[in-house]
Design a protein around this motif. Structure first.
Motif, mmCIF file in Angstrom:
data_model
loop_
_atom_site.group_PDB
_atom_site.id
_atom_site.type_symbol
_atom_site.label_atom_id
_atom_site.label_comp_id
_atom_site.label_asym_id
_atom_site.label_seq_id
_atom_site.Cartn_x
_atom_site.Cartn_y
_atom_site.Cartn_z
ATOM 1 N N GLY A 8 -2.446 13.042 -4.546
ATOM 2 C CA GLY A 8 -3.444 13.590 -3.639
ATOM 3 C C GLY A 8 -3.181 13.339 -2.165
ATOM 4 O O GLY A 8 -3.930 13.806 -1.312
ATOM 5 N N GLY A 9 -2.133 12.587 -1.869
ATOM 6 C CA GLY A 9 -1.810 12.359 -0.471
ATOM 7 C C GLY A 9 -1.256 13.603 0.191
ATOM 8 O O GLY A 9 -0.975 14.607 -0.471
ATOM 9 N N GLY A 10 -1.111 13.535 1.500
ATOM 10 C CA GLY A 10 -0.561 14.665 2.234
ATOM 11 C C GLY A 10 -0.880 14.577 3.699
ATOM 12 O O GLY A 10 -1.320 13.539 4.194
ATOM 13 N N LEU A 11 -0.650 15.687 4.387
ATOM 14 C CA LEU A 11 -0.908 15.785 5.817
ATOM 15 C C LEU A 11 -2.259 16.456 6.035
ATOM 16 O O LEU A 11 -2.534 17.517 5.462
ATOM 17 N N VAL A 12 -3.084 15.829 6.853
ATOM 18 C CA VAL A 12 -4.410 16.371 7.134
ATOM 19 C C VAL A 12 -4.727 16.148 8.604
ATOM 20 O O VAL A 12 -4.262 15.170 9.206
ATOM 21 N N GLN A 13 -5.492 17.046 9.176
ATOM 22 C CA GLN A 13 -5.882 16.903 10.579
ATOM 23 C C GLN A 13 -7.004 15.873 10.725
ATOM 24 O O GLN A 13 -7.771 15.649 9.775
ATOM 25 N N PRO A 14 -7.107 15.276 11.884
ATOM 26 C CA PRO A 14 -8.235 14.358 12.117
ATOM 27 C C PRO A 14 -9.562 15.044 11.836
ATOM 28 O O PRO A 14 -9.761 16.206 12.187
ATOM 29 N N ARG A 19 -8.751 13.711 -1.289
ATOM 30 C CA ARG A 19 -9.172 12.932 -2.442
ATOM 31 C C ARG A 19 -7.934 12.410 -3.159
ATOM 32 O O ARG A 19 -7.116 13.198 -3.643
ATOM 33 N N LEU A 20 -7.821 11.108 -3.201
ATOM 34 C CA LEU A 20 -6.719 10.481 -3.924
ATOM 35 C C LEU A 20 -7.138 10.207 -5.361
ATOM 36 O O LEU A 20 -8.298 9.893 -5.630
ATOM 37 N N SER A 21 -6.186 10.321 -6.251
ATOM 38 C CA SER A 21 -6.415 10.013 -7.658
ATOM 39 C C SER A 21 -5.473 8.900 -8.094
ATOM 40 O O SER A 21 -4.337 8.816 -7.616
ATOM 41 N N CYS A 22 -5.957 8.078 -8.998
ATOM 42 C CA CYS A 22 -5.153 7.007 -9.588
ATOM 43 C C CYS A 22 -5.291 7.160 -11.101
ATOM 44 O O CYS A 22 -6.347 6.849 -11.666
ATOM 45 N N ALA A 23 -4.248 7.652 -11.728
ATOM 46 C CA ALA A 23 -4.275 7.903 -13.165
ATOM 47 C C ALA A 23 -3.508 6.815 -13.904
ATOM 48 O O ALA A 23 -2.402 6.441 -13.514
ATOM 49 N N ALA A 24 -4.107 6.319 -14.966
ATOM 50 C CA ALA A 24 -3.489 5.256 -15.752
ATOM 51 C C ALA A 24 -2.878 5.823 -17.023
ATOM 52 O O ALA A 24 -3.422 6.752 -17.627
ATOM 53 N N GLY A 35 -8.489 -1.274 -7.481
ATOM 54 C CA GLY A 35 -8.535 -1.385 -6.026
ATOM 55 C C GLY A 35 -7.599 -0.397 -5.372
ATOM 56 O O GLY A 35 -6.562 -0.042 -5.937
ATOM 57 N N TRP A 36 -7.970 0.047 -4.190
ATOM 58 C CA TRP A 36 -7.099 0.858 -3.344
ATOM 59 C C TRP A 36 -6.682 0.003 -2.148
ATOM 60 O O TRP A 36 -7.530 -0.637 -1.510
ATOM 61 N N VAL A 79 -9.291 6.905 -11.471
ATOM 62 C CA VAL A 79 -10.151 6.463 -10.378
ATOM 63 C C VAL A 79 -9.820 7.306 -9.156
ATOM 64 O O VAL A 79 -8.652 7.656 -8.929
ATOM 65 N N TYR A 80 -10.844 7.612 -8.383
ATOM 66 C CA TYR A 80 -10.681 8.486 -7.222
ATOM 67 C C TYR A 80 -11.056 7.748 -5.943
ATOM 68 O O TYR A 80 -11.886 6.836 -5.949
ATOM 69 N N LEU A 81 -10.465 8.188 -4.856
ATOM 70 C CA LEU A 81 -10.865 7.732 -3.534
ATOM 71 C C LEU A 81 -11.077 8.976 -2.673
ATOM 72 O O LEU A 81 -10.104 9.636 -2.290
ATOM 73 N N GLN A 82 -12.333 9.305 -2.431
ATOM 74 C CA GLN A 82 -12.668 10.431 -1.565
ATOM 75 C C GLN A 82 -12.670 9.936 -0.127
ATOM 76 O O GLN A 82 -13.403 9.007 0.216
ATOM 77 N N MET A 83 -11.847 10.558 0.698
ATOM 78 C CA MET A 83 -11.697 10.128 2.087
ATOM 79 C C MET A 83 -12.145 11.256 3.001
ATOM 80 O O MET A 83 -11.537 12.341 3.001
ATOM 81 N N ASN A 84 -13.200 11.017 3.747
ATOM 82 C CA ASN A 84 -13.740 12.004 4.684
ATOM 83 C C ASN A 84 -13.610 11.498 6.115
ATOM 84 O O ASN A 84 -13.380 10.302 6.344
ATOM 85 N N SER A 85 -13.762 12.393 7.050
ATOM 86 C CA SER A 85 -13.706 12.054 8.475
ATOM 87 C C SER A 85 -12.468 11.221 8.784
ATOM 88 O O SER A 85 -12.549 10.180 9.456
ATOM 89 N N LEU A 86 -11.350 11.678 8.307
ATOM 90 C CA LEU A 86 -10.118 10.910 8.466
ATOM 91 C C LEU A 86 -9.702 10.786 9.927
ATOM 92 O O LEU A 86 -9.908 11.712 10.734
ATOM 93 N N LYS A 87 -9.112 9.636 10.218
ATOM 94 C CA LYS A 87 -8.674 9.326 11.575
ATOM 95 C C LYS A 87 -7.166 9.060 11.556
ATOM 96 O O LYS A 87 -6.617 8.664 10.514
ATOM 97 N N PRO A 88 -6.509 9.206 12.684
ATOM 98 C CA PRO A 88 -5.073 8.905 12.722
ATOM 99 C C PRO A 88 -4.756 7.492 12.228
ATOM 100 O O PRO A 88 -3.714 7.277 11.603
ATOM 101 N N GLU A 89 -5.643 6.562 12.483
ATOM 102 C CA GLU A 89 -5.401 5.186 12.043
ATOM 103 C C GLU A 89 -5.524 5.000 10.537
ATOM 104 O O GLU A 89 -5.248 3.914 10.014
ATOM 105 N N ASP A 90 -5.933 6.037 9.820
ATOM 106 C CA ASP A 90 -5.932 5.982 8.350
ATOM 107 C C ASP A 90 -4.558 6.310 7.776
ATOM 108 O O ASP A 90 -4.360 6.205 6.558
ATOM 109 N N THR A 91 -3.643 6.718 8.627
ATOM 110 C CA THR A 91 -2.297 7.041 8.168
ATOM 111 C C THR A 91 -1.632 5.823 7.543
ATOM 112 O O THR A 91 -1.550 4.757 8.167
#
Length: 125
Positions: A8-14, A19-24, A35-36, A79-91
């Motif tokens: 689920g990673g990739g390039l996104v604008q600020p 949404r990241l996924s962690c599959a077991a 944990g993430w 397990v999922y990690l929904q990431m909203n309002s992303l900032k450059p410092e989240d890189t």
């Protein structure tokens, strides 16, 4: 073979979302806290969020509170990690990791039992 695979990673604008996924595979996540973590270039790894096994207690780093949401779907062993309002410092490269039942290892700085190989998140315009 026990494996955790992030996707689920990739390039996104600020301001954007991912949404990241962690599959077991090789084990079921029901009895594991997930944990993430993330590691940015030149920086130490840091905990981002964690969700415990049965009661679903969640923890968030102050830097992501109100923007990220962790959730689990035991039926999908994911397990999922929904990431909203992303900032450059989240890189960073984001990793998921598993430990028995509670987020103790996460809260102590990363003493987890199993780790994935990571997925890269880049926030840039």
């Amino acid at each position: 073979q026990v494996q955790l695979v992030e996707s689920g990673g990739g390039l996104v604008q600020p301001g954007g979302s991912l949404r990241l996924s962690c599959a077991a595979s090789g084990f079921t996540l029901d009895n594991y806290a997930i944990g993430w973590f993330r590691q940015a270039p030149g920086k130490e790894r840091e905990g981002v969020s964690c969700i415990s096994s049965s009661d679903g207690i969640t923890y968030y780093a102050d830097s992501v509170k109100g923007r990220f949401t962790i959730s689990r779907d035991n039926a999908k062993n994911t397990v999922y990690l929904q990431m909203n309002s992303l900032k450059p410092e989240d890189t960073a490269v984001y990793y998921c990791a598993a430990e028995d039942y509670w987020c103790t290892g996460y809260l102590l700085g990363g003493g987890m039992d199993y780790w994935g190989k990571g997925t890269l998140v880049t926030v840039s315009s």
